[in-house]
Design a protein around this motif. Structure first.
Motif, PDB file in Angstrom:
ATOM      1  N   SER A  69       0.709  -1.310  -0.042  1.00 21.14           N
ATOM      2  CA  SER A  69      -0.110   0.149   0.050  1.00 21.14           C
ATOM      3  C   SER A  69       0.875   1.096   0.151  1.00 21.14           C
ATOM      4  O   SER A  69       0.429   2.268  -0.531  1.00 21.14           O
ATOM      5  N   ARG A  76       2.673   7.205  -7.019  1.00 23.58           N
ATOM      6  CA  ARG A  76       1.637   8.442  -7.202  1.00 23.58           C
ATOM      7  C   ARG A  76       2.397   9.728  -6.837  1.00 23.58           C
ATOM      8  O   ARG A  76       2.190  10.648  -7.599  1.00 23.58           O
ATOM      9  N   ARG A  91      -2.818   0.070 -16.487  1.00 24.63           N
ATOM     10  CA  ARG A  91      -2.917  -0.322 -15.201  1.00 24.63           C
ATOM     11  C   ARG A  91      -2.785  -1.720 -14.731  1.00 24.63           C
ATOM     12  O   ARG A  91      -2.212  -2.085 -13.816  1.00 24.63           O
ATOM     13  N   LEU A 149      -5.059  -2.213  -3.476  1.00 29.09           N
ATOM     14  CA  LEU A 149      -6.483  -1.603  -3.346  1.00 29.09           C
ATOM     15  C   LEU A 149      -6.596  -0.596  -2.399  1.00 29.09           C
ATOM     16  O   LEU A 149      -6.976   0.554  -2.752  1.00 29.09           O
ATOM     17  N   SER A 151      -4.183   1.411  -1.648  1.00 32.67           N
ATOM     18  CA  SER A 151      -3.563   2.540  -1.986  1.00 32.67           C
ATOM     19  C   SER A 151      -4.419   3.344  -2.917  1.00 32.67           C
ATOM     20  O   SER A 151      -3.929   4.609  -3.127  1.00 32.67           O
ATOM     21  N   ALA A 152      -5.376   2.842  -3.522  1.00 35.12           N
ATOM     22  CA  ALA A 152      -6.063   3.781  -4.447  1.00 35.12           C
ATOM     23  C   ALA A 152      -6.916   4.759  -3.836  1.00 35.12           C
ATOM     24  O   ALA A 152      -7.363   5.718  -4.387  1.00 35.12           O
ATOM     25  N   ALA A 235      -8.432  -2.870  -7.992  1.00 30.92           N
ATOM     26  CA  ALA A 235      -7.468  -1.971  -7.848  1.00 30.92           C
ATOM     27  C   ALA A 235      -7.062  -1.230  -9.285  1.00 30.92           C
ATOM     28  O   ALA A 235      -7.153  -0.243  -9.375  1.00 30.92           O
ATOM     29  N   SER A 238      -9.786   1.097 -10.082  1.00 34.81           N
ATOM     30  CA  SER A 238      -9.969   2.352  -9.275  1.00 34.81           C
ATOM     31  C   SER A 238      -8.831   3.143  -9.010  1.00 34.81           C
ATOM     32  O   SER A 238      -8.808   4.147  -8.588  1.00 34.81           O
ATOM     33  N   MET A 239      -7.612   2.618  -9.443  1.00 35.89           N
ATOM     34  CA  MET A 239      -6.566   3.162  -9.247  1.00 35.89           C
ATOM     35  C   MET A 239      -6.153   4.538 -10.261  1.00 35.89           C
ATOM     36  O   MET A 239      -6.266   4.510 -11.363  1.00 35.89           O
ATOM     37  N   PRO A 240      -6.023   5.673  -9.362  1.00 33.23           N
ATOM     38  CA  PRO A 240      -5.869   7.051 -10.098  1.00 33.23           C
ATOM     39  C   PRO A 240      -4.525   7.157 -10.648  1.00 33.23           C
ATOM     40  O   PRO A 240      -3.437   6.250 -10.258  1.00 33.23           O
ATOM     41  N   THR A 243      -1.937  11.326  -7.138  1.00 30.87           N
ATOM     42  CA  THR A 243      -2.674  11.826  -5.941  1.00 30.87           C
ATOM     43  C   THR A 243      -3.510  12.987  -6.086  1.00 30.87           C
ATOM     44  O   THR A 243      -3.096  13.899  -6.866  1.00 30.87           O
TER      45      THR A 243
END
Length: 244
Positions: A69, A76, A91, A149, A151-152, A235, A238-240, A243
């Motif tokens: 995480s 990011r 991704r 997951l 961390s997203a 993950a 949903s991962m951007p 930040t």
């Protein structure tokens, strides 16, 4: 997903791990030291074996959750992730690479932890020790996937660490380590059935008590694998890129 790109990403992550001795120590040494400390706490008590066997699934899951995480969030916050995603890297390639690299680290972690437990702390199981290693690796894989997951949804490394109690607390309380699940209220049993740590502990207890636990262990390992794959898919969705 491109397997070649995913493997290249895994290689990059392994190089980063190799250059970070503190992270290697956290992955390999800390769980072993904690389990050794626990053996002194119980001081030869017969209860230690039962607790220690369960911890062989719990410790890898928790440590790998924390490591992954924070590591992914660092990608990011430093802008590395945003730059990587301007390349053909998808991704899914990124997360597969992370998963593969940290799964290899988890294998080393589990091997050291199991070896120390069996050969130095005299933790004995009725079933084959190899099954213990398999369960520990899959438990760690769940930690890796859920860490990615988590961390997203974090904006800072501190926030990533704050997810730890949310991830750890309910699972430790409900997995059967502190009290038999059969004695819990029905609602808590249903919640426990939805938590991956429950299946890791159940599998390890089957190994501790049965000479041929393969049927029960394979079922529990399959559930752990499903949790890991599901968390990785979520993950990836949903991962951007960076930040927010």
């Amino acid at each position: 997903m491109n397997p070649r790109i995913a493997l290249a990403t895994a290689g990059r992550n392994l190089q980063q791990l190799r250059a970070d001795p503190r992270t290697i120590g956290l992955i390999v040494a800390v769980p072993t030291l904690l389990l050794t400390l626990l053996s002194f706490v119980y001081d030869g008590s017969a209860r230690f074996t039962g607790i220690a066997v369960a911890m062989l699934g719990i410790l890898p899951m928790l440590v790998m959750f924390l490591i992954t995480s924070v590591a992914m969030l660092r990608e990011r916050t430093t802008g590395t992730l945003e730059r990587l995603l301007t390349t053909p890297l998808h991704r899914a390639d990124l997360l597969a690479g992370y998963g593969a690299a940290f799964a290899l680290a988890a294998l080393v972690q589990a091997a050291v932890l199991v070896a120390v437990s069996v050969w130095f702390l005299d933790v004995q199981t009725a079933g084959p020790v190899l099954w213990v290693l398999v369960v520990a690796v899959f438990a760690a894989a769940v930690g890796v996937a859920t860490g990615l997951l988590a961390s997203a949804f974090a904006r800072t490394e501190f926030q990533a660490v704050q997810f730890m109690p949310l991830f750890v607390g309910p699972q430790v309380f409900l997995c059967g380590l502190l009290a038999p699940r059969d004695s819990m209220p029905q609602l808590l049993q249903w919640i426990s059935d939805c938590l991956p740590m429950t299946y890791a502990v159940d599998a390890l207890r089957s190994i501790a008590e049965q000479q041929d636990p393969s049927g029960d262990v394979l079922k529990d390992v399959g559930v752990l694998a499903a949790f890991a794959v599901g968390a990785l898919v979520l993950a990836a969705l949903s991962m951007p890129r960076k930040t927010r």
